[in-house]
Design a protein around this motif. Sequence first.
Motif: not given
Length: 592
Positions: A440-456, A469-480
């Motif tokens: 995976v190239d260009n794994l960006n910060t929006d994929q790692m943590f969605a911009g809409k939550f940045t200020y929430e 964390l990584f939700k929408g990219f790898d849904d299993s990551f944050s739990e595992r």
Amino acid sequence: MKGKTFAEKIMGAEAGAIVFRKPDIILTHDNTSSIAGTFAKMGGVKVSDPGQLLIVLDHNAPPTNAKLANDYQKIRDIVRQQGIEKFHDVGKGICHQIVSKYARPKMIVVGSDSHTCTAGAFNAFAAGIDRTETAGLWKQGETWFRVPESIKIILNGKLPQGVYAKDLSLWIIGMIGSSGADYMSIEYHGEGVKTLNISDRMTIANLASEMGAKNAVFPADEVLSEWLGYKAEGEWADPDAGYAREIEINLNELFPVVAAPHHVDNVKALAEVKGVTLNQALIGTCTNGRIEDLREAAGILKGNKLPDGFQLLIIPASQEIYLQAMEEGLIRLFMEAGANVLAPSCGPCLGTGQGIPADGYNVISTANRNFKGRMGNKESSIYLASPAVVAYSALKGEIADPRGDHFTDKFPFKIEQSKTVDIAKDEDRYASGTWNYADVDNLNTDQMFAGKFTYEINSSEAEKIMPYLFKGFDDSFSERVKEGDILMAGANFGCGSSREHPCVGLAYAGVKAVICKSVNRIFYRSSVNQGLPIILLPEAVDAYKQGDKVEIDFAGGFVTIAGKEFRFSPLPAKLMGIFEAKGLVNYVKSMS
């Protein structure tokens, strides 16, 4: 002795050296509240130099929920308590437009936003940093810089009618790729520079971030002097300076281009995407919200009506520009055409305010990023273009060429696009304590943590970051993910915005290290600041097979994969000190 580049002169050292410098301007925006919390954790009470600080409320302005409203009030309180004079409240403008009031030749400008490089239009050395590092600057007044290697871009000729600075910027990105200038300083040279006004230069410098560059800079020439109203006394490279790369561009040969989804370097000739159906358009942002941009759009929209159901959002980059557009009759013209004119802010650009597109929408925008989900909905697609193309396409309801239908240009460069991987619907990538994103190239910060939550969620709230964390990219990551895990990743890891939430989350989870082919500059700094090692070993990434045992010896400077050893340069002592302290907050606090 060889001559020096602009960056080497400003930093007073050769490329590759680590130096400590005191910036003239430290820019922050809505993230100031989070920075203040980190500052307090460092033991900070009074900022080192209030005169360095420039604070602008812009990313969610006006605030979109009660938490943000409270954050804004907290920031106003901080401004008053700390005696900060350079403060611009809600509605005054986007920070990268406001900085034009302060940035001047030979200054060092840093900001907790990746597009701080915009100020290079004023012959300043301007670079983005993260929130934690900004808090350290509040306390200490200085920070470290790695003096960058430089790229010399020589511009000849003049842009043809109907071709703009945005086209030139996207042209360069399409030529060298989104990581083609990683950690570089870009200098613009040649007779063609004199044909570019300050608005043009701000657009071009702004998009340096999308090439991976640390900064971009223009000379302090007669164009800048005229804009300033006095002779600009700047700094510039020596004629015999050494460059990592030189690129020559004939502006006369350029034509309108568009960045197609979902990468900024997916650049195509306008003719190649002509006819794509559109649902929404955006004119504004820190890239193209200046009066010159609004005039271009107005000239096309005048006397015309948008198609039924089509949404065109127009956002002047500052209150000053808004008022000027009102005086020139542009705001009335926009509204009569059916557009919505919003208060100066960033909102729609990163999906935190008004203008989030619906599922399946195609959006054409003057913004600087088109990552999947960038505008707040990963089920939409974003095309990037100049204000003229956006305005004309909005009227047509499809991507269209203001110059006419007879143009059949073909973009001469082709960046090999990385595979768009959606691990959430793909195979399991976790084995033997290692997460396999090697392809995976260009794994960006929006994929790692969605911009809409940045200020929430503040970047200091690690526990709240984890579920996203990584939700929408790898849904299993944050739990595992487990303490001691290792991430293997491809090229340009962590590209995108300067948000440090992903680094905070990965460090909090106890990730031992990320091993990748290359890394975004600001993400690397953020990782260091959070105590998360990033190791650049492309050969190790290529050799890795899922299930291989991966071991790291930081002191010895080697990684072992399935028994095979790969060497890397041990990190500098000061950076190792930050890792040993478990991050910059603890490190700075221990130095007090």
